[in-house]
Write a protein that holds these residues in place. Structure first.
Motif, mmCIF file in Angstrom:
data_model
loop_
_atom_site.group_PDB
_atom_site.id
_atom_site.type_symbol
_atom_site.label_atom_id
_atom_site.label_comp_id
_atom_site.label_asym_id
_atom_site.label_seq_id
_atom_site.Cartn_x
_atom_site.Cartn_y
_atom_site.Cartn_z
ATOM 1 N N MET A 1 21.804 -103.468 -86.869
ATOM 2 C CA MET A 1 21.089 -103.693 -86.135
ATOM 3 C C MET A 1 21.843 -105.227 -85.616
ATOM 4 O O MET A 1 22.335 -106.473 -86.384
ATOM 5 N N THR A 2 21.578 -105.098 -84.255
ATOM 6 C CA THR A 2 22.405 -106.778 -82.792
ATOM 7 C C THR A 2 21.332 -107.277 -83.592
ATOM 8 O O THR A 2 20.190 -108.106 -84.303
ATOM 9 N N LYS A 7 16.380 -110.639 -83.520
ATOM 10 C CA LYS A 7 15.536 -111.132 -83.753
ATOM 11 C C LYS A 7 13.598 -111.077 -82.693
ATOM 12 O O LYS A 7 13.329 -111.769 -83.158
ATOM 13 N N ASP A 8 13.867 -110.028 -82.426
ATOM 14 C CA ASP A 8 12.947 -109.424 -81.882
ATOM 15 C C ASP A 8 11.949 -108.680 -83.167
ATOM 16 O O ASP A 8 10.799 -108.995 -83.281
ATOM 17 N N ARG A 235 19.274 -120.151 -86.311
ATOM 18 C CA ARG A 235 20.044 -119.024 -85.445
ATOM 19 C C ARG A 235 18.693 -118.583 -84.582
ATOM 20 O O ARG A 235 18.982 -119.404 -82.852
ATOM 21 N N PHE A 236 17.253 -118.197 -84.872
ATOM 22 C CA PHE A 236 17.327 -117.426 -83.963
ATOM 23 C C PHE A 236 15.974 -118.630 -83.786
ATOM 24 O O PHE A 236 14.949 -118.520 -83.026
ATOM 25 N N ASN A 237 15.997 -119.587 -84.195
ATOM 26 C CA ASN A 237 14.085 -120.304 -84.161
ATOM 27 C C ASN A 237 14.774 -121.675 -84.968
ATOM 28 O O ASN A 237 14.243 -121.901 -85.954
ATOM 29 N N PRO A 238 15.358 -122.812 -84.235
ATOM 30 C CA PRO A 238 15.989 -123.773 -85.006
ATOM 31 C C PRO A 238 14.728 -125.242 -85.095
ATOM 32 O O PRO A 238 14.496 -125.348 -85.541
ATOM 33 N N ASP A 245 8.915 -116.871 -92.516
ATOM 34 C CA ASP A 245 8.366 -116.515 -93.801
ATOM 35 C C ASP A 245 6.973 -115.317 -93.614
ATOM 36 O O ASP A 245 7.422 -114.263 -95.152
ATOM 37 N N PHE A 246 6.588 -115.512 -92.775
ATOM 38 C CA PHE A 246 5.626 -114.523 -92.488
ATOM 39 C C PHE A 246 6.253 -112.879 -92.530
ATOM 40 O O PHE A 246 5.723 -112.009 -92.858
ATOM 41 N N ALA A 247 7.268 -113.056 -91.436
ATOM 42 C CA ALA A 247 7.574 -112.214 -90.525
ATOM 43 C C ALA A 247 8.579 -110.811 -92.278
ATOM 44 O O ALA A 247 8.443 -109.735 -91.944
#
Length: 255
Positions: A1-2, A7-8, A235-238, A245-247
């Motif tokens: 996975m890239t 991130k998506d 890196r995905f959401n500074p 945590d929800f994800a």
């Protein structure tokens, strides 16, 4: 996975789980019962502190704990009402009233001098630390020891004592509740630190999912692992890494 795909996936799952429907089955519901900052803080510390094991059992015991405190945790603490409770009454798993008393005796000293836990965090210069949760717990542990010396057996049931290795999962969760301010699940009542300074609440579940997604290579679920996962998420959401945590919770429920 890239990285883009990851991130998506994380963004999609975070948006799906971070919704009002999450609240009713999660311990975050308990500090949300209150409007006074002091009640919110104490409820956050105490209910996150017993948040290990089965979620239904956790919520049952959090409800029981707040009922013991007459659903007024700040007043209950400041009135020393806990002193009348029997030491051997069980609160949750290995946490008993004797541990609760030790915790509240120390917290009462903090609130007597500083007014709120947030102002204590300011006094401790937590915001200038690279690891705010660990700096906060170091300060609280010091106050617990001063309020009731020689009770390390009790203190270790309140908060972790080895801060060089502890993941501080439950305190990092409490700080997520107090600091994240998107107005959905978390309360966002603190401004002493920013959401960008938070660390992921890492438990066995989050550790396993993080390894499956390539966010974590370390085998132990310790402080170094928290640093590794959080660095990836930043890196995905500074500005708001712990929204993921929800994800991680949501992805774990799907696997």
């Amino acid at each position: 996975m890239t990285d883009r795909d990851l991130k998506d996936l994380l963004d999609t799952e975070a948006a799906r789980i971070n919704s009002p429907s999450f609240i009713g089955d999660d311990p975050v519901q308990f500090p949300r019962r209150f409007s006074d900052l002091r009640d919110i803080e104490i409820a956050s510390l105490l209910t996150s502190g017993i948040a290990w094991g089965n979620r239904k059992m956790i919520c049952r015991d959090c409800d029981k704990l707040l009922a013991m405190m007459d659903n007024s945790p700040y007043r209950f603490m400041m009135d020393n009402a806990y002193e009348s409770l029997p030491d051997e009454v069980n609160v949750h798993r290995t946490f008993f009233i004797r541990h609760l008393k030790h915790y509240l005796r120390g917290l009462r000293e903090i609130y007597s001098r500083h007014g709120t836990l947030q102002d204590f965090a300011r006094h401790e210069h937590v915001a200038s630390s690279e690891a705010p949760a660990w700096a906060l717990v170091a300060g609280i542990n010091r106050e617990l020891a001063a309020a009731e010396p020689g009770k390390s057996d009790l203190a270790s049931r309140c908060l972790p004592q080895n801060l060089t290795t502890s993941a501080l999962k439950r305190v990092n969760m409490a700080l997520r509740w107090l600091v994240r301010n998107d107005g959905i699940v978390d309360l966002g009542v603190w401004d002493v630190i920013e959401p960008s300074q938070l660390y992921i609440p890492l438990d066995v579940h989050v550790g396993d999912i993080s390894r499956e997604l390539g966010l974590l290579t370390r085998k132990a679920n310790d402080r170094k692992a928290v640093n590794e996962v959080t660095a990836h998420l930043r890196r995905f959401n500074p500005s708001d890494p712990t929204i993921y945590d929800f994800a991680l919770f949501g992805i774990g429920m799907k696997l």
